[in-house]
Write a protein that holds these residues in place. Structure first.
Motif, short mmCIF file in Angstrom:
data_model
loop_
_atom_site.label_atom_id
_atom_site.label_comp_id
_atom_site.label_asym_id
_atom_site.label_seq_id
_atom_site.Cartn_x
_atom_site.Cartn_y
_atom_site.Cartn_z
N PRO A 204 -67.43 -10.75 27.84
CA PRO A 204 -67.84 -9.20 27.54
C PRO A 204 -66.60 -8.43 27.47
O PRO A 204 -65.69 -8.88 28.23
N ASN A 205 -66.73 -7.34 26.90
CA ASN A 205 -65.84 -6.42 26.98
C ASN A 205 -64.45 -6.73 26.37
O ASN A 205 -63.27 -6.52 26.87
N ARG A 206 -64.75 -7.80 25.41
CA ARG A 206 -63.31 -8.55 24.83
C ARG A 206 -62.40 -7.54 24.37
O ARG A 206 -61.40 -8.05 24.09
N GLU A 207 -62.78 -6.35 23.76
CA GLU A 207 -61.80 -5.76 22.95
C GLU A 207 -60.81 -4.99 24.01
O GLU A 207 -59.66 -5.17 23.83
N VAL A 212 -54.91 -5.81 26.07
CA VAL A 212 -53.96 -6.29 27.36
C VAL A 212 -53.08 -7.57 27.29
O VAL A 212 -52.03 -7.83 27.09
N LEU A 213 -54.24 -8.69 26.46
CA LEU A 213 -53.73 -9.96 26.43
C LEU A 213 -52.86 -10.03 25.33
O LEU A 213 -51.84 -10.75 25.24
N THR A 214 -53.37 -9.28 24.07
CA THR A 214 -52.32 -9.58 23.08
C THR A 214 -51.02 -9.00 23.20
O THR A 214 -50.05 -9.49 22.76
N GLN A 215 -50.82 -7.81 24.06
CA GLN A 215 -49.56 -7.52 24.40
C GLN A 215 -48.72 -8.30 25.03
O GLN A 215 -47.62 -8.45 24.67
N TRP A 216 -49.37 -9.13 26.06
CA TRP A 216 -48.62 -9.92 26.93
C TRP A 216 -48.23 -11.30 26.21
O TRP A 216 -47.17 -11.63 26.04
N VAL A 217 -49.00 -11.58 25.19
CA VAL A 217 -48.66 -12.83 24.48
C VAL A 217 -47.55 -12.47 23.62
O VAL A 217 -46.68 -13.14 23.14
N THR A 235 -49.13 -1.46 17.78
CA THR A 235 -50.51 -1.40 17.69
C THR A 235 -51.40 -2.41 16.62
O THR A 235 -51.15 -1.55 15.45
N LEU A 236 -51.94 -3.06 17.00
CA LEU A 236 -52.45 -3.71 15.92
C LEU A 236 -53.91 -3.51 15.61
O LEU A 236 -54.61 -3.27 16.68
N GLU A 237 -54.55 -3.38 14.52
CA GLU A 237 -55.76 -3.14 14.20
C GLU A 237 -56.81 -4.21 14.47
O GLU A 237 -56.32 -5.47 14.34
N THR A 238 -57.99 -3.97 15.00
CA THR A 238 -59.00 -4.91 15.33
C THR A 238 -59.75 -5.39 13.97
O THR A 238 -60.27 -4.50 13.25
N THR A 242 -61.37 -11.17 17.39
CA THR A 242 -60.34 -10.54 18.38
C THR A 242 -59.22 -10.04 17.62
O THR A 242 -58.64 -11.12 16.79
N MET A 243 -58.18 -9.17 18.00
CA MET A 243 -57.14 -9.15 17.60
C MET A 243 -56.16 -10.25 17.77
O MET A 243 -55.42 -10.39 17.09
N LEU A 244 -56.09 -10.89 18.78
CA LEU A 244 -55.20 -12.04 19.20
C LEU A 244 -55.79 -13.38 18.09
O LEU A 244 -54.57 -13.73 17.51
#
Length: 344
Positions: A204-207, A212-217, A235-238, A242-244
């Motif tokens: 849940p609340n995956r966006e 946070v996770l996208t920036q770390w990866v 900044t990546l568009e969704t 998921t963005m990732l």
């Protein structure tokens, strides 16, 4: 070896998300503890703690959570030195004492009835952890004094000690993070990133988590291949999913395009061989020709996920074995879908 400042900052952001803290505890801490916790009550404890040595502990993360009739304080110590610290039992005793002193000073608890603390050391170093996990194990004294010595055990999570099989069996984002840290080579790393993206779908609340996770990866991949991903937007568009998950292929192409030539050739060759192998395996019942055609279509979808294959369907259907092999080779190196099918 990874550098401590990056990890202390990056991991603090990751484990400041309650969903990832829950996955950490449920996936890697004793089940007898996890089943007692009401994760819906997780609350991040703000502020830093000053140890008796007057060192501020701002990089670690502290949570409190309801456990039966009491409140548990969960202390996550982020330890990313290259080798284990033999003084960790003493350090952890200091940190827990500093935590107790802080919550007593803030009048959160009655000093006569202190809540329990679960200290967790999250370690990622080249050498496996061989340091004692209980301060009592390193104090040498005669039996008559044993009862007067301090006791404090911390829970150790040594990321590098988990096998690929063990991490794959824990189907959550945190297991993917550990697997990414252990990955050897960019192809394996990108495969793990895709697995993390799939695990995100169930949260849940995956966006919010995804950002946070996208920036770390992203920072992780940049550090593995310096300069290879500078063209990726900050900044990546969704998109869908998921963005990732939707941007992994974009990053992979950037790595392959900007990386060293040897890595480019090896990566493309391996991808081509894997594609052909998968195609041939599928083609056991379809015949060799159909297997090559399947492999080509799969490779085109991976290389050019946004492109439309419809205009080229008739050419694919009519292609001979030799033509399919030629197109497979071009598909592994072409910059665009059109370049694959252009006739010389």
């Amino acid at each position: 070896m990874t550098d401590a400042p990056f990890h202390d900052t990056g991991y603090k952001a990751l484990f400041s998300l309650p969903e990832l803290v829950q996955q950490l505890i449920e996936g890697f801490v004793t089940p007898d503890i996890a089943r007692l916790l009401d994760f819906s009550t997780l609350e991040l404890v703000a502020g830093s703690f000053v140890t008796p040595a007057m060192q501020s502990r701002e990089e670690d993360v502290v949570w409190r959570v309801k456990m039966a009739d009491t409140t548990l304080y969960l202390y996550l110590l982020l330890e990313f030195q290259s080798t284990p610290d033999a003084a960790m039992p003493v350090r952890m005793m200091q940190y827990v004492a500093a935590l107790y002193e802080s919550i007593i000073k803030e009048k959160r608890v009655d000093p006569r009835r202190l809540p329990p603390v679960l200290p967790v050391v999250l370690y990622n170093g080249e050498r496996r952890w061989r340091v004692a996990t209980d301060i009592g194990e390193v104090i040498e004294c005669p039996p008559v004094l044993r009862g007067y010595q301090p006791r404090l055990r911390y829970y150790l999570l040594d990321e590098g000690a988990y096998s690929d099989h063990e991490l794959a069996a824990v189907r959550n984002v945190v297991a993917g993070i550990f697997a990414l840290e252990n990955a050897e080579g960019k192809e394996e790393a990108l495969a793990v990133v895709r697995r993390i993206g799939e695990a995100l779908q169930a949260l849940p609340n995956r966006e919010r988590i995804d950002r946070v996770l996208t920036q770390w990866v992203k920072r992780y991949l940049q550090r593995l291949h310096p300069g290879a991903m500078m063209a990726v937007e900050e900044t990546l568009e969704t998109g869908e999913g998921t963005m990732l998950a939707t941007n992994v292929q974009k990053w992979a192409e950037e790595l392959l395009r900007e990386g060293v030539q040897q890595g480019l050739q090896e990566g493309m060759q391996q991808g081509l061989q894997q594609g052909i192998q998968q195609g041939l395996q599928q083609g056991i019942h379809r015949g060799q020709h159909e297997g090559k055609l399947w492999a080509l279509r799969q490779l085109l979808r991976v290389r050019f996920p946004e492109a439309d294959l419809t205009p080229y369907q008739s050419r694919l259907d009519a292609a001979t074995d030799a033509e399919l092999e030629h197109l497979l080779t071009k598909a592994a190196t072409a910059a665009t879908l059109e370049e694959v099918f252009v006739t010389q």
